[in-house]
Design an enzyme around this catalytic site. Sequence first.
Site, PDB file in Angstrom:
ATOM      1  N   ASP A 220       8.863  -3.622  -0.208  1.00 22.96           N
ATOM      2  CA  ASP A 220       7.667  -3.741  -1.037  1.00 22.96           C
ATOM      3  C   ASP A 220       6.424  -3.611  -0.156  1.00 22.96           C
ATOM      4  O   ASP A 220       6.318  -4.256   0.887  1.00 22.96           O
ATOM      5  CB  ASP A 220       7.659  -5.101  -1.754  1.00 22.96           C
ATOM      6  CG  ASP A 220       6.582  -5.189  -2.813  1.00 22.96           C
ATOM      7  OD1 ASP A 220       6.887  -4.907  -3.984  1.00 22.96           O
ATOM      8  OD2 ASP A 220       5.438  -5.555  -2.474  1.00 22.96           O
ATOM      9  N   ILE A 221       5.500  -2.725  -0.572  1.00 20.29           N
ATOM     10  CA  ILE A 221       4.259  -2.536   0.195  1.00 20.29           C
ATOM     11  C   ILE A 221       3.384  -3.772   0.042  1.00 20.29           C
ATOM     12  O   ILE A 221       3.129  -4.228  -1.073  1.00 20.29           O
ATOM     13  CB  ILE A 221       3.499  -1.292  -0.301  1.00 20.29           C
ATOM     14  CG1 ILE A 221       4.383  -0.038  -0.166  1.00 20.29           C
ATOM     15  CG2 ILE A 221       2.195  -1.101   0.461  1.00 20.29           C
ATOM     16  CD1 ILE A 221       3.807   1.195  -0.828  1.00 20.29           C
ATOM     17  N   ASN A 228      -5.285  -0.017  -3.893  1.00 23.26           N
ATOM     18  CA  ASN A 228      -5.787   0.699  -5.066  1.00 23.26           C
ATOM     19  C   ASN A 228      -7.216   0.296  -5.408  1.00 23.26           C
ATOM     20  O   ASN A 228      -8.051   1.140  -5.756  1.00 23.26           O
ATOM     21  CB  ASN A 228      -4.876   0.436  -6.277  1.00 23.26           C
ATOM     22  CG  ASN A 228      -3.640   1.318  -6.291  1.00 23.26           C
ATOM     23  OD1 ASN A 228      -3.659   2.434  -5.767  1.00 23.26           O
ATOM     24  ND2 ASN A 228      -2.564   0.831  -6.881  1.00 23.26           N
ATOM     25  N   ASP A 237      -1.587   6.629  -4.387  1.00 28.46           N
ATOM     26  CA  ASP A 237      -0.475   7.580  -4.567  1.00 28.46           C
ATOM     27  C   ASP A 237      -0.060   8.191  -3.231  1.00 28.46           C
ATOM     28  O   ASP A 237       1.141   8.414  -2.983  1.00 28.46           O
ATOM     29  CB  ASP A 237      -0.887   8.691  -5.531  1.00 28.46           C
ATOM     30  CG  ASP A 237      -0.997   8.206  -6.972  1.00 28.46           C
ATOM     31  OD1 ASP A 237      -0.564   7.077  -7.250  1.00 28.46           O
ATOM     32  OD2 ASP A 237      -1.531   8.961  -7.812  1.00 28.46           O
ATOM     33  N   GLU A 263       5.060  -0.386  -6.267  1.00 32.12           N
ATOM     34  CA  GLU A 263       5.144  -0.319  -4.810  1.00 32.12           C
ATOM     35  C   GLU A 263       6.491  -0.780  -4.289  1.00 32.12           C
ATOM     36  O   GLU A 263       6.658  -1.058  -3.100  1.00 32.12           O
ATOM     37  CB  GLU A 263       4.028  -1.167  -4.177  1.00 32.12           C
ATOM     38  CG  GLU A 263       4.149  -2.661  -4.417  1.00 32.12           C
ATOM     39  CD  GLU A 263       3.481  -3.146  -5.693  1.00 32.12           C
ATOM     40  OE1 GLU A 263       3.020  -4.298  -5.706  1.00 32.12           O
ATOM     41  OE2 GLU A 263       3.419  -2.390  -6.665  1.00 32.12           O
TER      42      GLU A 263
END
Length: 348
Positions: A220-221, A228, A237, A263
Site C-alpha cells: 500500500d502506497i 493526490n 496516476d 493505492e
Amino acid sequence: MGKNRLIDRYLEALTAAESENTALKTLEKARLLRVPPNPIHYTLLFDYLAEVDPFLMEQLETALKLKAYNDDTADELYQRYITHLISRHLPVDQAEDTLRRMKEELERWLEEFSSEHNALRVDIETLREDHHDIAEAIIDKVILPRLEAIEKRSENLVRQVEQFAVQMERLRAKLTSSYEEARTDPLSTLLNRRGLMEALKRLVSEAEESDTPFAVIMCDIDHFKRINDNYGHTVGDSVIRYVARVLKNETKGQDLVARLGGEEFVVVLPNTSYEGARHVAEKIRETIANKKLAVRLNNKPLRFTLSAGVAMWRPGESIEDVFERADRALYRAKQQGRNRVVGGADLL
C-alpha cells in the site's frame, strides 16, 4: 435463465443433433424457407427449433415475421449469434475449443460432400459407357446440369468455409482481447481483482497437489491521498504506474502482480519461502523509497514510500485466509510508522 443452465441446454441440443427426427425437422424448415441446408442455415435453424438461446429465438423470429430470412441475413445473424454465445456464456478456453470444432465440422461436411460428388461423377461415366444409347440424353440434358449446379454450390461452400475461418480468427482475437480487458486494470496494466482470483484458484490447486508453498505480499502506497491532494490526480496516476513497473521488475514470470484498487497492490510468489518473500518485499520498498520522481511545473521532486505485509499460504486454507493475514501484517506496518515490511511471523 442461469449461465450454467443455458450451456447445459446448448450441449444437450448438440447431442440431440444426431437424432433423425430433429435433423428432419431442421431440413424440412430449410425446405419451407427455400434456403439450402448448409452449415450456417442448419446451425441457426436447429438451434432455433431446439430453443437453445433466447437471443437467437428473438432474432430469428423477427426475421421470419418480416420474411427477411435469406442467405445474407443468415450470415449476419450467425456471426452475431456465435459472438453472443461465446462472449456471454463460455469461458475463453471452451469458447476457442467451440470455434475450432465448428470449423472442423464445416471442413468435414465439405469433405464428405466432395467425396459423394466425385463418386457421382464416376457413376455417371460408368452409366454412359455401359448404356450409351439409352443414357446419353438423360445424362446430358438432366443429370449433368444438376451436377454442375451441385459443383457450383460446392464452390460456394468452399468459400463459406474460408470465410468462416477468417471470421473465426476475428472472433477468437476479439474474445481474447475482451477476456484480457476484463481481467486487467487499465491504469496499471496489472491484473485486477478478478484476474488475480482466477489465477489464484489455479495456483492453490497446484500448491495443494505438489505440497509447495506460496507467499502473498500486500502493498500500500503511504499517504497516497496526500499525493493526490498536493499534486493532483494526474501525478497520482503516474505514481500508480511507477509502482506497477517496480512490482513487475522485482518479480519473475510465474509470479502474480495485481492492483486491487486505489493505492493497494498484491504480489503472489509461487514456490517461495517466507525469507524469500520478505527479501522481495524489502527490495520493492527500498526501490520506491530511494526514487525521486520529477513533477512537471514543480521544482521539487516527489518522494513517497510504500508499506508491505507478508504472509505464507498454509495447506488447506482459503485464499481469503492468507489475504487476511497479509492485510493484518500490512496494517501493523502502517501502525509502526509506514515505509516498512511486516511479516506474519512478526504478529505472533
